[in-house]
Design a protein around this motif. Structure first.
Motif, PDB file in Angstrom:
ATOM      1  N   ALA A  64     -71.957  73.524  77.722  1.00 15.44           N
ATOM      2  CA  ALA A  64     -71.764  73.816  76.077  1.00 15.44           C
ATOM      3  C   ALA A  64     -72.923  72.975  75.321  1.00 15.44           C
ATOM      4  CB  ALA A  64     -70.458  72.878  75.739  1.00 15.44           C
ATOM      5  N   TYR A  94     -75.134  67.736  67.715  1.00 15.83           N
ATOM      6  CA  TYR A  94     -74.121  68.557  68.222  1.00 15.83           C
ATOM      7  C   TYR A  94     -73.664  68.562  69.529  1.00 15.83           C
ATOM      8  CZ  TYR A  94     -71.811  73.270  67.456  1.00 15.83           C
ATOM      9  OH  TYR A  94     -71.018  74.298  67.524  1.00 15.83           O
ATOM     10  N   LEU A  97     -70.810  66.681  70.344  1.00 13.72           N
ATOM     11  CA  LEU A  97     -69.430  67.047  69.803  1.00 13.72           C
ATOM     12  C   LEU A  97     -68.974  68.422  70.821  1.00 13.72           C
ATOM     13  CD1 LEU A  97     -67.655  67.040  67.134  1.00 13.72           C
ATOM     14  CD2 LEU A  97     -68.696  69.243  66.676  1.00 13.72           C
ATOM     15  N   ALA A  98     -70.057  69.184  71.333  1.00 14.97           N
ATOM     16  CA  ALA A  98     -69.704  70.263  72.043  1.00 14.97           C
ATOM     17  C   ALA A  98     -69.216  69.840  73.651  1.00 14.97           C
ATOM     18  CB  ALA A  98     -71.005  71.049  72.296  1.00 14.97           C
ATOM     19  N   LEU A 201     -67.699  77.310  77.764  1.00 13.85           N
ATOM     20  CA  LEU A 201     -67.533  77.393  76.661  1.00 13.85           C
ATOM     21  C   LEU A 201     -68.540  77.936  75.740  1.00 13.85           C
ATOM     22  CD1 LEU A 201     -66.673  73.309  76.225  1.00 13.85           C
ATOM     23  CD2 LEU A 201     -65.086  75.401  76.248  1.00 13.85           C
ATOM     24  N   PRO A 202     -69.709  78.107  76.247  1.00  9.24           N
ATOM     25  CA  PRO A 202     -70.529  78.782  75.297  1.00  9.24           C
ATOM     26  C   PRO A 202     -69.927  80.547  74.922  1.00  9.24           C
ATOM     27  CG  PRO A 202     -71.955  77.735  76.807  1.00  9.24           C
ATOM     28  CD  PRO A 202     -70.347  77.463  77.373  1.00  9.24           C
ATOM     29  N   LEU A 204     -67.332  80.919  73.869  1.00  6.51           N
ATOM     30  CA  LEU A 204     -66.344  81.105  72.788  1.00  6.51           C
ATOM     31  C   LEU A 204     -67.464  81.138  71.553  1.00  6.51           C
ATOM     32  CD1 LEU A 204     -64.469  77.602  73.306  1.00  6.51           C
ATOM     33  CD2 LEU A 204     -63.390  80.101  73.515  1.00  6.51           C
ATOM     34  N   THR A 205     -68.621  80.758  71.477  1.00  6.07           N
ATOM     35  CA  THR A 205     -69.401  81.084  70.306  1.00  6.07           C
ATOM     36  C   THR A 205     -70.252  82.559  70.573  1.00  6.07           C
ATOM     37  OG1 THR A 205     -71.060  79.635  71.396  1.00  6.07           O
ATOM     38  CG2 THR A 205     -69.615  78.641  69.686  1.00  6.07           C
ATOM     39  N   ALA A 208     -69.119  85.315  68.256  1.00  5.25           N
ATOM     40  CA  ALA A 208     -69.419  85.266  66.861  1.00  5.25           C
ATOM     41  C   ALA A 208     -70.711  85.331  66.517  1.00  5.25           C
ATOM     42  CB  ALA A 208     -68.840  83.548  66.330  1.00  5.25           C
TER      43      ALA A 208
ATOM     44  N   GLY B 188     -67.832  78.363  62.675  1.00  2.00           N
ATOM     45  CA  GLY B 188     -68.270  78.783  63.992  1.00  2.00           C
ATOM     46  C   GLY B 188     -68.530  77.491  64.856  1.00  2.00           C
ATOM     47  N   LEU B 189     -69.024  76.429  64.097  1.00  2.00           N
ATOM     48  CA  LEU B 189     -69.436  75.272  64.777  1.00  2.00           C
ATOM     49  C   LEU B 189     -68.471  74.705  65.470  1.00  2.00           C
ATOM     50  CD1 LEU B 189     -71.621  73.352  61.969  1.00  2.00           C
ATOM     51  CD2 LEU B 189     -72.431  74.373  63.920  1.00  2.00           C
ATOM     52  N   TYR B 190     -67.331  74.832  65.216  1.00  2.00           N
ATOM     53  CA  TYR B 190     -65.983  74.375  65.840  1.00  2.00           C
ATOM     54  C   TYR B 190     -65.421  75.027  66.830  1.00  2.00           C
ATOM     55  CZ  TYR B 190     -66.671  70.520  62.390  1.00  2.00           C
ATOM     56  OH  TYR B 190     -67.419  69.376  62.039  1.00  2.00           O
ATOM     57  N   LEU B 191     -65.936  76.324  67.136  1.00  2.00           N
ATOM     58  CA  LEU B 191     -65.373  77.220  68.081  1.00  2.00           C
ATOM     59  C   LEU B 191     -65.604  76.527  69.475  1.00  2.00           C
ATOM     60  CD1 LEU B 191     -66.527  80.701  67.133  1.00  2.00           C
ATOM     61  CD2 LEU B 191     -64.352  79.977  67.307  1.00  2.00           C
ATOM     62  N   ILE B 192     -66.502  75.748  69.474  1.00  2.00           N
ATOM     63  CA  ILE B 192     -66.904  75.122  70.836  1.00  2.00           C
ATOM     64  C   ILE B 192     -65.865  73.829  71.163  1.00  2.00           C
ATOM     65  CG2 ILE B 192     -68.694  73.570  70.474  1.00  2.00           C
ATOM     66  CD1 ILE B 192     -70.329  75.160  72.465  1.00  2.00           C
ATOM     67  N   THR B 193     -65.061  73.535  70.253  1.00  2.00           N
ATOM     68  CA  THR B 193     -64.537  72.266  70.037  1.00  2.00           C
ATOM     69  C   THR B 193     -62.927  72.404  70.877  1.00  2.00           C
ATOM     70  OG1 THR B 193     -63.539  72.264  68.176  1.00  2.00           O
ATOM     71  CG2 THR B 193     -65.571  71.020  68.248  1.00  2.00           C
ATOM     72  N   TYR B 202     -57.954  74.369  64.809  1.00  2.00           N
ATOM     73  CA  TYR B 202     -58.709  74.925  65.911  1.00  2.00           C
ATOM     74  C   TYR B 202     -58.094  76.488  66.071  1.00  2.00           C
ATOM     75  CZ  TYR B 202     -61.364  77.092  69.292  1.00  2.00           C
ATOM     76  OH  TYR B 202     -62.342  77.556  70.186  1.00  2.00           O
TER      77      TYR B 202
END
Lengths: 255, 387
Positions: A64, A94, A97-98, A201-202, A204-205, A208, B188-193, B202
């Motif tokens: 991530a 970041y 956080l990730a 996890l990647p 998930l983004t 988008a 979208g920054l928080y998708l990875i949380t 979430y």
């Protein structure tokens, strides 16, 4: 080179903290032991009941942190380690956080702070060496080797000894990691995170981000179309009013 | 302000001086003493007030510019034209606060340009960085006529304005696309949380939720800025435009509320809405301020046609919006971090000083530039009748 990994067998750990010390020596950090991961303790041994659990970067297969980093300072190498290129880092944090395991640390007290995390002694590994922590382990609780071979070895131990929990932590968490744990006590009781999912996890983004070209294309053509429509309507209204004006002028002249 | 008379001491001036004094100290603490001395950030709370308030709220609340510009130029809402320039100015200054705030927030701010040459297309933050960079440029260009028309040489001035007029629609269009992208990508920054951020916030649809909430909140800020310009800065324009903009806000808030509700229900967050815990309390605070009260108030014609009432309604929307962004970036992550984060006063002070500087800049721009249409003046490109 085949992808490398570390296998930690919690049943074999005696809590000597040689791995901690070796790590600190390898990085030139102050020698005293720390209770939790920090910018000067990239691996620590945490006592949990009568067990000892090593904490460190899990070196995810699809990390991530590496996907999150806007400048690509963090990378998964083919050899296994997830490495950090300090020269690229902008200090956005970041990655912290990730990370699903909460591993990366920051040099909060420095004026030019960098991210700190275990890099599996990537430089040594590239030269065919072994990470300092594994080399220092007197009981073989930490082992280093090819990822596939270590997985097979872990599997073998579980099958041969019913005392083990029947799960290799790291084999499937967030899509698999390059650090595995074996234990005879349920992992939840040892403070292991129940990983959010077995999908990296990647992913998930990725969805988008994949939408970007579509949004740009559809968005701009839609807006362009709307503008054309608005403009056309205005022109028509303008022409109509002009026409009305001129005919009314004519009418006035006639009368 | 003529001559060398000593400026009168007023409550507002004292307040501004205090804010700047605190801001200067906070800046000193941040850049000469470091994060540990100037923030309460830690390894478990790597992002705090600077991201939550400075970036997430800063960008979100600056969404008014693109929304009003799109309404006026692309959708043909001719009545919006006289206030486009003011709306763009608010957004422009808003983005400047974000950029300046970013320098405090980054550990190595002198490397802020790195994303231009070091690419990571898999990173949401990379996309945000590019969009913010490009859109700040677009806003600068959109606002530039206010400066260009001050060029004293007639030929150069008119040439510049003609060029600007030629690209204006293109700028507005690009601005809308860029805004849509990064307003949603901030979510979208928080998708990875996943697994860290509380289920009340979430959602796989968090990018859309960020986008849908930013537009009405941006419009609310625009209305507030317009009202204050008319009340305190002597800007003369037809105040009924505020009513008009608010008519757009209510359905937008409604759409957001509907989408949020459906989202909460479909991903099973409903039980969390009724648990006795601080997150739930802050969730309801956010919902009441951002959606419930404003929707009730905006449905009344009496409120909409009374600029002062409308102003306070918009203030509620802004507060609700800020609660939402801070809930996502701070509150919603507290439980998983296992640490209770309260920003240090220097974090507040620096953010407040940057916002105060933007407010002052807005004031001087309205006083010294042509931001609102003036009587007897041909209204030139930028917010003009697109002749």
């Amino acid at each position: 080179m085949k992808t490398k990994a570390i296998l930690v067998d919690i049943t074999k750990c005696i809590g000597c903290r040689n791995c901690e010390q070796a790590c600190k020596e390898a990085h030139g950090f102050p020698a005293e032991s720390e209770p939790v991961l920090s910018a000067t303790a990239l691996t620590v041994v945490e006592p949990r009941g009568d067990k000892f659990v090593r904490r460190m970067c899990m070196h995810c297969q699809d990390p991530a942190c590496a996907s999150a980093c806007p400048v690509g300072a963090l990378k998964k190498t083919a050899a296994g380690p997830v490495v950090y290129e300090a020269g690229k880092c902008i200090g956005c944090r970041y990655c912290m956080l990730a990370c699903p395991f909460g591993v990366p640390r920051y040099e909060w007290t420095k004026l030019a702070p960098y991210v700190k995390k275990c890099d599996m002694c990537a430089a040594q590994v590239a030269k065919g060496g072994v990470p300092a922590c594994v080399q220092a382990c007197p009981t073989g609780a930490s082992q280093f080797g090819d990822r596939e071979e270590l997985l097979a070895e872990a599997q073998k131990r579980i099958l041969e000894n019913p005392a083990y929990v029947r799960h290799i932590y790291g084999s499937e968490e967030v899509g698999g990691t390059s650090v595995f744990f074996l234990s005879d006590v349920p992992f939840e009781k040892l403070g292991f995170l129940a990983a959010p999912s077995n999908r990296p996890l990647p992913t998930l983004t990725a969805g988008a981000l994949g939408d970007v070209p579509t949004v740009v294309l559809i968005g701009s053509s839609l807006l362009g179309g709307l503008y054309w429509f608005t403009e056309r309507r205005r022109q028509v209204a303008l022409a109509e009013s002009r026409e009305k004006h001129s005919t009314s002028d004519v009418d006035e002249e006639r009368s | 302000m003529s001559g060398i008379r000593f400026p009168k001491i007023t409550l507002w001036r004292v307040l501004v001086i205090l804010i700047f004094a605190a801001g200067i100290y906070a800046t000193y603490a941040r850049f000469l003493q470091g994060f540990a001395a100037s923030t309460n950030l830690s390894d478990t709370v790597p992002w705090g007030l600077w991201v939550g308030l400075g970036t997430l709220c800063g960008v979100g609340l600056s969404a008014g510019g693109f929304a009003v510009a799109a309404a006026a130029y692309i959708l043909g809402f001719e009545r919006y034209r006289p206030v486009v320039r003011a709306a763009v100015l608010v957004s422009f200054l808003g983005y400047l606060t974000v950029v300046v705030g970013m320098l405090y927030e980054l550990g190595l701010p002198w490397r802020v340009w790195h994303p231009i040459v070091m690419w990571n297309r898999r990173s949401v933050l990379f996309e945000v960085a590019w969009c913010v960079m490009l859109y700040t440029t677009v806003l600068t260009l959109e606002f530039s006529p206010a400066i260009l028309e001050k060029i004293p040489w007639k030929r150069i001035r008119e040439q510049c304005l003609r060029w600007h007029h030629a690209v204006l629609i293109g700028l507005v269009l690009v601005g809308v696309v860029l805004s849509s992208l990064h307003q949603s990508f901030l979510g979208g920054l928080y998708l990875i949380t996943q697994g860290k951020l509380d289920p009340l916030w979430y959602s796989p649809y968090i990018p859309s939720l960020f986008y849908l909430s930013a537009i009405p909140a941006g419009l609310a800020v625009t209305i507030m800025a317009l009202y204050l310009s008319a009340r305190s800065l002597n800007a003369r324009f037809d105040l009924s435009i505020l009513n008009e903009i608010s008519r757009l806000m209510a359905p937008l808030l409604g759409i957001y509320a509907l989408f949020r509700g459906i989202d909460l229900v479909t991903h099973g967050a409903v039980p969390y809405m009724f648990r006795w815990r601080s997150e739930t309390g802050l969730f309801w605070l956010e919902i009441v301020l951002l959606v419930v009260v404003p929707l009730v108030l905006l449905s009344s014609e009496q409120v909409r046609s009374n600029p002062q009432w409308l102003y306070w309604t918009c203030a509620l929307v802004v507060m609700g919006f800020m609660a939402n962004r801070l809930n996502v970036s701070v509150t919603g992550l507290q439980a998983s971090a296992g640490v209770h984060y309260v920003p240090k006063w220097t974090e507040m002070a620096s953010t407040l000083a940057i916002i105060a500087a933007a407010v002052l800049a807005f004031r001087y721009a309205v006083l010294y530039l042509i931001i609102f249409p003036q009587a007897k003046q041909r209204w030139i490109v930028g917010a003009a009748s697109g002749d």
